[in-house]
Scaffold this motif. Structure first.
Motif, PDB file in Angstrom:
ATOM      1  N   ASP A 228       0.815  -1.206   0.000  1.00  0.00           N
ATOM      2  CA  ASP A 228       0.000   0.000   0.000  1.00  0.00           C
ATOM      3  C   ASP A 228       0.853   1.262   0.000  1.00  0.00           C
ATOM      4  N   ARG A 229       0.181   2.390  -0.297  1.00  0.00           N
ATOM      5  CA  ARG A 229       0.817   3.707  -0.298  1.00  0.00           C
ATOM      6  C   ARG A 229       0.710   4.344   1.077  1.00  0.00           C
ATOM      7  N   LEU A 230       1.739   5.126   1.445  1.00  0.00           N
ATOM      8  CA  LEU A 230       1.704   5.926   2.665  1.00  0.00           C
ATOM      9  C   LEU A 230       2.036   7.367   2.309  1.00  0.00           C
ATOM     10  N   LYS A 231       1.151   8.283   2.682  1.00  0.00           N
ATOM     11  CA  LYS A 231       1.381   9.705   2.473  1.00  0.00           C
ATOM     12  C   LYS A 231       1.997  10.307   3.732  1.00  0.00           C
ATOM     13  N   LEU A 232       3.117  10.987   3.576  1.00  0.00           N
ATOM     14  CA  LEU A 232       3.770  11.683   4.679  1.00  0.00           C
ATOM     15  C   LEU A 232       3.912  13.155   4.311  1.00  0.00           C
ATOM     16  N   GLU A 233       3.551  14.015   5.239  1.00  0.00           N
ATOM     17  CA  GLU A 233       3.512  15.443   4.959  1.00  0.00           C
ATOM     18  C   GLU A 233       4.306  16.224   6.003  1.00  0.00           C
ATOM     19  N   SER A 234       5.258  17.033   5.543  1.00  0.00           N
ATOM     20  CA  SER A 234       5.863  18.018   6.435  1.00  0.00           C
ATOM     21  C   SER A 234       4.805  19.067   6.742  1.00  0.00           C
TER      22      SER A 234
ATOM     23  N   LEU B 105      23.702  36.932  19.213  1.00  0.00           N
ATOM     24  CA  LEU B 105      22.869  36.015  19.984  1.00  0.00           C
ATOM     25  C   LEU B 105      21.478  35.968  19.356  1.00  0.00           C
ATOM     26  N   GLU B 106      20.853  34.789  19.364  1.00  0.00           N
ATOM     27  CA  GLU B 106      19.548  34.635  18.726  1.00  0.00           C
ATOM     28  C   GLU B 106      18.685  33.664  19.513  1.00  0.00           C
ATOM     29  N   ALA B 107      17.371  33.901  19.521  1.00  0.00           N
ATOM     30  CA  ALA B 107      16.394  33.000  20.127  1.00  0.00           C
ATOM     31  C   ALA B 107      15.233  32.819  19.156  1.00  0.00           C
ATOM     32  N   ASP B 108      14.730  31.576  19.050  1.00  0.00           N
ATOM     33  CA  ASP B 108      13.664  31.261  18.098  1.00  0.00           C
ATOM     34  C   ASP B 108      12.594  30.410  18.756  1.00  0.00           C
ATOM     35  N   LEU B 109      11.359  30.564  18.267  1.00  0.00           N
ATOM     36  CA  LEU B 109      10.233  29.755  18.700  1.00  0.00           C
ATOM     37  C   LEU B 109       9.470  29.312  17.460  1.00  0.00           C
ATOM     38  N   LYS B 110       9.250  27.997  17.332  1.00  0.00           N
ATOM     39  CA  LYS B 110       8.604  27.453  16.135  1.00  0.00           C
ATOM     40  C   LYS B 110       7.421  26.574  16.527  1.00  0.00           C
ATOM     41  N   TRP B 111       6.333  26.686  15.753  1.00  0.00           N
ATOM     42  CA  TRP B 111       5.151  25.842  15.940  1.00  0.00           C
ATOM     43  C   TRP B 111       4.982  24.964  14.711  1.00  0.00           C
ATOM     44  N   LEU B 112       4.799  23.632  14.941  1.00  0.00           N
ATOM     45  CA  LEU B 112       4.620  22.676  13.859  1.00  0.00           C
ATOM     46  C   LEU B 112       3.276  21.984  14.016  1.00  0.00           C
ATOM     47  N   ASN B 113       2.481  21.979  12.948  1.00  0.00           N
ATOM     48  CA  ASN B 113       1.112  21.487  12.967  1.00  0.00           C
ATOM     49  C   ASN B 113       1.058  19.988  12.615  1.00  0.00           C
TER      50      ASN B 113
ATOM     51  N   GLY C  91      -0.299  11.376   7.400  1.00  0.00           N
ATOM     52  CA  GLY C  91       0.592  10.376   7.972  1.00  0.00           C
ATOM     53  C   GLY C  91       0.757  10.540   9.464  1.00  0.00           C
ATOM     54  N   TYR C  92       1.136  11.707   9.904  1.00  0.00           N
ATOM     55  CA  TYR C  92       1.363  11.946  11.330  1.00  0.00           C
ATOM     56  C   TYR C  92       0.046  12.139  12.080  1.00  0.00           C
ATOM     57  N   GLN C  93      -0.951  12.671  11.409  1.00  0.00           N
ATOM     58  CA  GLN C  93      -2.278  12.788  12.015  1.00  0.00           C
ATOM     59  C   GLN C  93      -2.829  11.409  12.348  1.00  0.00           C
ATOM     60  N   GLU C  94      -2.653  10.449  11.426  1.00  0.00           N
ATOM     61  CA  GLU C  94      -3.201   9.109  11.614  1.00  0.00           C
ATOM     62  C   GLU C  94      -2.483   8.310  12.701  1.00  0.00           C
ATOM     63  N   ILE C  95      -1.222   8.646  12.977  1.00  0.00           N
ATOM     64  CA  ILE C  95      -0.485   7.896  13.994  1.00  0.00           C
ATOM     65  C   ILE C  95      -0.370   8.684  15.296  1.00  0.00           C
TER      66      ILE C  95
ATOM     67  N   PRO D 169      -6.169  -7.278  19.098  1.00  0.00           N
ATOM     68  CA  PRO D 169      -6.935  -7.661  17.901  1.00  0.00           C
ATOM     69  C   PRO D 169      -7.903  -6.588  17.401  1.00  0.00           C
ATOM     70  N   ALA D 170      -8.193  -5.549  18.170  1.00  0.00           N
ATOM     71  CA  ALA D 170      -9.191  -4.549  17.761  1.00  0.00           C
ATOM     72  C   ALA D 170      -8.765  -3.859  16.468  1.00  0.00           C
ATOM     73  N   PRO D 171      -9.700  -3.646  15.514  1.00  0.00           N
ATOM     74  CA  PRO D 171      -9.334  -3.034  14.224  1.00  0.00           C
ATOM     75  C   PRO D 171      -9.170  -1.527  14.330  1.00  0.00           C
ATOM     76  N   VAL D 172      -8.241  -0.977  13.523  1.00  0.00           N
ATOM     77  CA  VAL D 172      -8.028   0.459  13.437  1.00  0.00           C
ATOM     78  C   VAL D 172      -7.658   0.781  11.993  1.00  0.00           C
ATOM     79  N   SER D 173      -8.019   1.969  11.514  1.00  0.00           N
ATOM     80  CA  SER D 173      -7.798   2.348  10.116  1.00  0.00           C
ATOM     81  C   SER D 173      -6.719   3.416  10.002  1.00  0.00           C
ATOM     82  N   VAL D 174      -5.835   3.233   9.022  1.00  0.00           N
ATOM     83  CA  VAL D 174      -4.799   4.214   8.700  1.00  0.00           C
ATOM     84  C   VAL D 174      -4.846   4.487   7.202  1.00  0.00           C
ATOM     85  N   GLN D 175      -5.209   5.717   6.827  1.00  0.00           N
ATOM     86  CA  GLN D 175      -5.302   6.136   5.430  1.00  0.00           C
ATOM     87  C   GLN D 175      -6.098   5.131   4.596  1.00  0.00           C
ATOM     88  N   GLY D 176      -7.244   4.705   5.168  1.00  0.00           N
ATOM     89  CA  GLY D 176      -8.173   3.836   4.463  1.00  0.00           C
ATOM     90  C   GLY D 176      -7.860   2.358   4.535  1.00  0.00           C
TER      91      GLY D 176
END
Length: 301
Positions: free
Chosen positions: A129-135, A153-161, A167-171, A213-220
């Motif tokens: 099967d195919r797996l979609k992965l998204e940055s 000197l530098e300071a940074d703050l980053k938010w990643l959705n 791919g990451y939503q499903e796992i 044994p319980a079923p779970v779905s990943v990308q269909g």
């Protein structure tokens, strides 16, 4: 300005199976979802190469902005052979120079989706099967302070959705805040030395006590929960939290310079205890450390 960069990541993985040893034959269970081995084994190798040409503009003395095109070439191997794909996105950035010493910046990076075909038989029907992965969407904020002509000197703050990325939503990954600090020193005009540290909480959720044994779905594709958890915890454990960085740059001419950087992510482990396909206790454990190398060049028009 033009920039080329390269990123390489490798995952260190471990399976700790209690109840049936992993070196024994893998007996199969047959049912409406196909056939699955009683012992789950997982292997992941993910490599990402990023090309990021960029252009910057400075319409005013204190304000500059510019877009960058992100082109990702990624390969994924889940023990069925390597599958390659491309992803494309954009980055929009701006910098405001409040004073001669203090600057502020903000950037937005769009998602970059890569389709990996024929990587694994998730639903046990005999077909890969195919797996979609998204940055994911990324928003970053930063501040830089020049102590003098040699120190920065530098300071940074980053938010990643992550929670909405393919791919990451499903796992079951959570959104992530990453904080970083860094310093730059120029011992003489052409040479620049850099060092930094960043922290980002592990985005991967762990769950104890579910039924294998319980079923779970990943990308269909439907699979037993035991194999879903093996895929999440053992196959995709991007769990490192602490990173250190080193970098160097050299300016050959006022127009042309080369940059290089190294990132080390310190080892971290996670573990789940649940039941396997037969209801017997099982433990899944992952251990990960990372090294990343970046190369870049800058050409000023």
């Amino acid at each position: 300005m033009a920039l080329w960069s390269f990123h390489l990541r490798r995952f260190g993985l471990e399976v700790d199976y209690k109840g049936t040893a992993v070196d024994q034959p893998a007996f199969c269970i047959f049912g409406p979802m196909g056939s699955f081995p009683l012992v789950a084994e997982a292997y992941t190798e993910l490599t990402i190469m990023k090309f990021a040409p960029a252009i910057t503009f400075q319409p005013f003395e204190k304000f500059s902005f510019g877009p960058a095109l992100h082109v990702d070439y990624a390969t994924l191997d889940l023990r069925q052979g390597s599958s390659a794909g491309y992803g494309v996105g954009v980055q929009l950035s701006t910098i405001f120079k409040a004073t001669d010493s203090l600057s502020f910046g903000i950037s937005y990076t769009s998602p970059q989706n890569v389709n990996h075909d024929d990587v694994a038989d998730f639903d046990g029907d005999g077909t890969l099967d195919r797996l979609k992965l998204e940055s994911p969407h990324q928003i970053a904020f930063g501040a830089a302070y020049h102590l003098n002509n040699k120190f920065l000197l530098e300071a940074d703050l980053k938010w990643l959705n992550w929670s909405e990325a393919n791919g990451y939503q499903e796992i079951d990954w959570d959104d992530q805040w990453v904080f970083g600090i860094g310093a730059q020193y120029k011992p003489f005009f052409k040479l620049t030395l850099r060092a930094g540290y960043c922290y980002g909480k592990n985005p991967l959720n762990t769950i104890d006590g579910f039924q294998g044994p319980a079923p779970v779905s990943v990308q269909g594709k439907t699979m037993p929960t035991y194999y879903y958890e093996t895929f999440r915890i053992v196959g995709f454990p991007a769990i490192v939290e602490h990173h250190v960085t080193l970098g160097v740059g050299y300016e050959f001419t006022p127009r042309f310079s080369l940059q290089a950087g190294f990132v080390h992510a310190f080892e971290k482990s996670i573990k789940e205890t649940e039941t396997d396909m037969t209801g017997q206790p099982v433990s899944l454990k992952s251990t990960l450390s990372e090294n990343s190398v970046d190369f870049g060049f800058t050409w000023r028009f």
